[in-house]
Write a protein that holds these residues in place. Structure first.
Motif, PDB file in Angstrom:
ATOM      1  N   PRO A 178     -19.088  26.827 -28.828  1.00 38.50           N
ATOM      2  CA  PRO A 178     -18.155  25.625 -28.967  1.00 38.50           C
ATOM      3  C   PRO A 178     -16.981  26.049 -29.588  1.00 38.50           C
ATOM      4  O   PRO A 178     -16.869  27.084 -30.502  1.00 38.50           O
ATOM      5  CB  PRO A 178     -19.217  24.834 -30.201  1.00 38.50           C
ATOM      6  CG  PRO A 178     -19.767  25.880 -30.786  1.00 38.50           C
ATOM      7  CD  PRO A 178     -20.203  26.939 -29.929  1.00 38.50           C
ATOM      8  N   CYS A 179     -15.835  25.354 -29.233  1.00 38.56           N
ATOM      9  CA  CYS A 179     -14.486  25.551 -29.791  1.00 38.56           C
ATOM     10  C   CYS A 179     -13.515  24.580 -29.223  1.00 38.56           C
ATOM     11  O   CYS A 179     -13.786  23.677 -28.220  1.00 38.56           O
ATOM     12  CB  CYS A 179     -13.847  26.882 -29.488  1.00 38.56           C
ATOM     13  SG  CYS A 179     -13.754  27.279 -27.535  1.00 38.56           S
ATOM     14  N   ALA A 180     -12.169  24.128 -29.667  1.00 36.61           N
ATOM     15  CA  ALA A 180     -11.392  23.138 -29.733  1.00 36.61           C
ATOM     16  C   ALA A 180      -9.898  23.669 -29.407  1.00 36.61           C
ATOM     17  O   ALA A 180      -9.842  24.615 -30.200  1.00 36.61           O
ATOM     18  CB  ALA A 180     -11.376  21.945 -30.572  1.00 36.61           C
ATOM     19  N   GLN A 181      -9.464  23.315 -28.482  1.00 34.08           N
ATOM     20  CA  GLN A 181      -7.863  23.754 -28.272  1.00 34.08           C
ATOM     21  C   GLN A 181      -7.848  25.230 -28.313  1.00 34.08           C
ATOM     22  O   GLN A 181      -7.079  25.673 -28.964  1.00 34.08           O
ATOM     23  CB  GLN A 181      -6.848  23.161 -29.084  1.00 34.08           C
ATOM     24  CG  GLN A 181      -6.606  21.792 -28.946  1.00 34.08           C
ATOM     25  CD  GLN A 181      -7.773  20.791 -29.195  1.00 34.08           C
ATOM     26  OE1 GLN A 181      -8.121  20.819 -30.448  1.00 34.08           O
ATOM     27  NE2 GLN A 181      -8.140  19.957 -28.271  1.00 34.08           N
ATOM     28  N   PRO A 182      -8.832  25.855 -27.740  1.00 37.86           N
ATOM     29  CA  PRO A 182      -8.868  27.633 -27.694  1.00 37.86           C
ATOM     30  C   PRO A 182      -7.466  28.169 -27.190  1.00 37.86           C
ATOM     31  O   PRO A 182      -6.983  27.786 -26.283  1.00 37.86           O
ATOM     32  CB  PRO A 182      -9.880  27.854 -26.912  1.00 37.86           C
ATOM     33  CG  PRO A 182     -10.200  26.646 -25.994  1.00 37.86           C
ATOM     34  CD  PRO A 182      -9.783  25.703 -26.475  1.00 37.86           C
ATOM     35  N   TYR A 183      -7.210  29.151 -27.676  1.00 35.58           N
ATOM     36  CA  TYR A 183      -6.166  30.082 -27.396  1.00 35.58           C
ATOM     37  C   TYR A 183      -6.389  31.555 -27.483  1.00 35.58           C
ATOM     38  O   TYR A 183      -7.210  31.912 -28.757  1.00 35.58           O
ATOM     39  CB  TYR A 183      -4.870  29.694 -27.807  1.00 35.58           C
ATOM     40  CG  TYR A 183      -4.763  29.731 -29.188  1.00 35.58           C
ATOM     41  CD1 TYR A 183      -4.111  31.070 -29.784  1.00 35.58           C
ATOM     42  CD2 TYR A 183      -4.903  28.835 -30.230  1.00 35.58           C
ATOM     43  CE1 TYR A 183      -3.948  31.021 -31.149  1.00 35.58           C
ATOM     44  CE2 TYR A 183      -4.701  28.984 -31.556  1.00 35.58           C
ATOM     45  CZ  TYR A 183      -4.261  29.952 -32.045  1.00 35.58           C
ATOM     46  OH  TYR A 183      -4.022  30.279 -33.403  1.00 35.58           O
ATOM     47  N   VAL A 184      -5.926  32.392 -26.803  1.00 30.51           N
ATOM     48  CA  VAL A 184      -5.918  33.759 -27.127  1.00 30.51           C
ATOM     49  C   VAL A 184      -4.437  34.409 -26.992  1.00 30.51           C
ATOM     50  O   VAL A 184      -3.968  34.135 -25.864  1.00 30.51           O
ATOM     51  CB  VAL A 184      -7.007  34.432 -26.184  1.00 30.51           C
ATOM     52  CG1 VAL A 184      -6.951  36.020 -26.003  1.00 30.51           C
ATOM     53  CG2 VAL A 184      -8.282  33.893 -26.029  1.00 30.51           C
ATOM     54  N   ILE A 185      -4.047  35.296 -27.634  1.00 30.79           N
ATOM     55  CA  ILE A 185      -2.911  36.003 -27.568  1.00 30.79           C
ATOM     56  C   ILE A 185      -2.925  37.378 -27.318  1.00 30.79           C
ATOM     57  O   ILE A 185      -3.618  38.253 -27.771  1.00 30.79           O
ATOM     58  CB  ILE A 185      -2.120  35.744 -29.182  1.00 30.79           C
ATOM     59  CG1 ILE A 185      -1.753  34.393 -29.463  1.00 30.79           C
ATOM     60  CG2 ILE A 185      -0.701  36.501 -28.949  1.00 30.79           C
ATOM     61  CD1 ILE A 185      -1.257  34.396 -30.900  1.00 30.79           C
ATOM     62  N   ILE A 186      -2.328  37.794 -26.074  1.00 26.32           N
ATOM     63  CA  ILE A 186      -2.364  39.319 -25.660  1.00 26.32           C
ATOM     64  C   ILE A 186      -1.143  39.546 -25.556  1.00 26.32           C
ATOM     65  O   ILE A 186      -0.314  38.961 -24.622  1.00 26.32           O
ATOM     66  CB  ILE A 186      -3.165  39.123 -24.331  1.00 26.32           C
ATOM     67  CG1 ILE A 186      -4.572  38.495 -24.356  1.00 26.32           C
ATOM     68  CG2 ILE A 186      -3.377  40.575 -23.752  1.00 26.32           C
ATOM     69  CD1 ILE A 186      -5.320  38.488 -23.108  1.00 26.32           C
ATOM     70  N   GLY A 187      -0.621  40.677 -26.453  1.00 27.33           N
ATOM     71  CA  GLY A 187       0.499  41.092 -26.344  1.00 27.33           C
ATOM     72  C   GLY A 187       1.764  40.021 -26.730  1.00 27.33           C
ATOM     73  O   GLY A 187       1.571  39.521 -27.611  1.00 27.33           O
ATOM     74  N   VAL A 197     -14.340  22.697 -26.032  1.00 27.98           N
ATOM     75  CA  VAL A 197     -15.488  23.440 -25.023  1.00 27.98           C
ATOM     76  C   VAL A 197     -16.636  23.324 -25.880  1.00 27.98           C
ATOM     77  O   VAL A 197     -16.858  23.687 -26.807  1.00 27.98           O
ATOM     78  CB  VAL A 197     -15.204  24.918 -24.775  1.00 27.98           C
ATOM     79  CG1 VAL A 197     -16.331  25.420 -24.084  1.00 27.98           C
ATOM     80  CG2 VAL A 197     -13.894  25.047 -24.500  1.00 27.98           C
ATOM     81  N   PRO A 198     -17.749  22.421 -25.388  1.00 29.11           N
ATOM     82  CA  PRO A 198     -19.002  22.105 -26.129  1.00 29.11           C
ATOM     83  C   PRO A 198     -19.756  23.413 -26.139  1.00 29.11           C
ATOM     84  O   PRO A 198     -19.766  24.362 -25.318  1.00 29.11           O
ATOM     85  CB  PRO A 198     -19.698  20.993 -25.182  1.00 29.11           C
ATOM     86  CG  PRO A 198     -18.757  20.427 -24.159  1.00 29.11           C
ATOM     87  CD  PRO A 198     -17.421  21.663 -24.110  1.00 29.11           C
ATOM     88  N   SER A 199     -20.827  23.230 -27.130  1.00 26.29           N
ATOM     89  CA  SER A 199     -21.660  24.499 -27.237  1.00 26.29           C
ATOM     90  C   SER A 199     -22.556  24.555 -25.877  1.00 26.29           C
ATOM     91  O   SER A 199     -22.926  23.480 -25.371  1.00 26.29           O
ATOM     92  CB  SER A 199     -22.747  23.976 -28.504  1.00 26.29           C
ATOM     93  OG  SER A 199     -23.801  24.914 -28.174  1.00 26.29           O
ATOM     94  N   GLY A 200     -22.773  25.977 -25.264  1.00 20.00           N
ATOM     95  CA  GLY A 200     -23.433  25.931 -24.300  1.00 20.00           C
ATOM     96  C   GLY A 200     -22.476  25.872 -22.877  1.00 20.00           C
ATOM     97  O   GLY A 200     -22.951  26.231 -21.777  1.00 20.00           O
ATOM     98  N   SER A 201     -21.299  25.509 -22.884  1.00 20.08           N
ATOM     99  CA  SER A 201     -20.282  25.524 -21.818  1.00 20.08           C
ATOM    100  C   SER A 201     -19.302  26.547 -22.045  1.00 20.08           C
ATOM    101  O   SER A 201     -19.393  27.377 -23.042  1.00 20.08           O
ATOM    102  CB  SER A 201     -19.571  24.014 -21.990  1.00 20.08           C
ATOM    103  OG  SER A 201     -20.520  23.131 -21.852  1.00 20.08           O
TER     104      SER A 201
END
Length: 275
Positions: A178-187, A197-201
């Protein structure tokens, strides 16, 4: 290139070029081709497009092998979906086998010339890395007196990814709930989607194909299109483009704590490996 096989998209069946087909060096597939238009002082529209290649193969077990080749090639031609050429078990190119023109026929062998259409003129090798949060040691979780679905923490730090080619390469991100408004910073780029994103999704951000997609896949396999929720900034190189290719060199990675993700870098080249 030590081995090559064709995988039929329609049936999943395979046929190899080291047997029952024998293609020797397969020189027609080894060309490096860029498409472009000449301008007054240079070039424009530099890209790699679909292209034809011809290879000659020998078939010793003629009737059965010719029938298998015809069946697999015709299945993909009829469906309109390309099959996949797989070189050395790791490099892939989408392709159709459009023609088979016999060059010589004997009681024990048929030699035929195949015309192969590479769907986008590119060979790809995906490499996936899994990332688990590692927190900044100076930041502790903040535990609130109410039962929120997750605690709050600092950024997960200390990760990096390497693009050891000389050109940017497309990537795919798979974020696990589970997570909400996910983001990843690369460079210098932030990959972000405004969803929960619900748990298991899982959330899949795929910039490796001709058609870029953002989809949510539930634990039961239900697929939801989330393209409209993806942050695209002002496009490529804007710093907030969800399909930004990975720049050459070593790039630092950080993301909010609480979720894991896979990063797949899809290396692209015009020709299969020579060795």
């Amino acid at each position: 290139m030590q081995s090559l096989e064709y995988v039929c998209a329609a049936t999943g069946e395979r046929i190899g070029f080291e047997g029952p087909l024998y293609g020797e060096t397969l020189t027609g597939l080894r060309a490096r081709v860029w498409d472009y238009s000449l301008a007054s002082r240079g070039m424009t529209g530099i890209t790699r497009k679909a292209r034809e290649a011809t290879v000659t193969v020998k078939i010793h077990d003629s009737p059965a092998t010719l029938d298998l080749l015809r069946r697999l090639a015709d299945a993909d031609m009829a469906s309109g979906n390309p099959g996949t050429l797989v070189a050395d078990g790791e490099w892939e190119a989408k392709a159709w086998i459009t023609k088979s023109e016999p060059q010589s026929i004997t009681p024990t062998m048929v030699e035929t010339q195949l015309t192969i259409v590479l769907a986008d003129g590119v060979w790809r090798r995906p490499t996936m890395t899994h990332f688990t949060p590692r927190y900044d040691s100076g930041t502790a979780d903040l535990d609130y007196p109410y039962d929120y679905p997750r605690d709050f923490a600092g950024m997960a730090l200390g990760a990096e990814i390497v693009n050891d080619t000389s050109i940017p390469q497309p990537v795919k991100l798979t974020i696990f709930g589970p997570c909400a408004q996910p983001y990843v910073i690369i460079g210098n780029n932030r990959y972000e989607v405004d969803v929960t994103v619900p748990s298991g999704s899982r959330l899949e951000i795929d910039g490796t194909g001709d058609v870029r997609t953002v989809t949510m896949v539930s634990g039961t396999g239900l697929v939801t299109n989330c393209f409209a929720q993806a942050v695209r900034g002002s496009g490529k190189d804007s710093g907030r483009y969800v399909f930004q290719p990975l720049a050459p060199g070593t790039q630092p990675i950080s993301w909010p704590g609480g979720f894991q993700f896979d990063l797949t870098v899809c290396e692209e080249r015009s020709e299969p490996p020579w060795t």
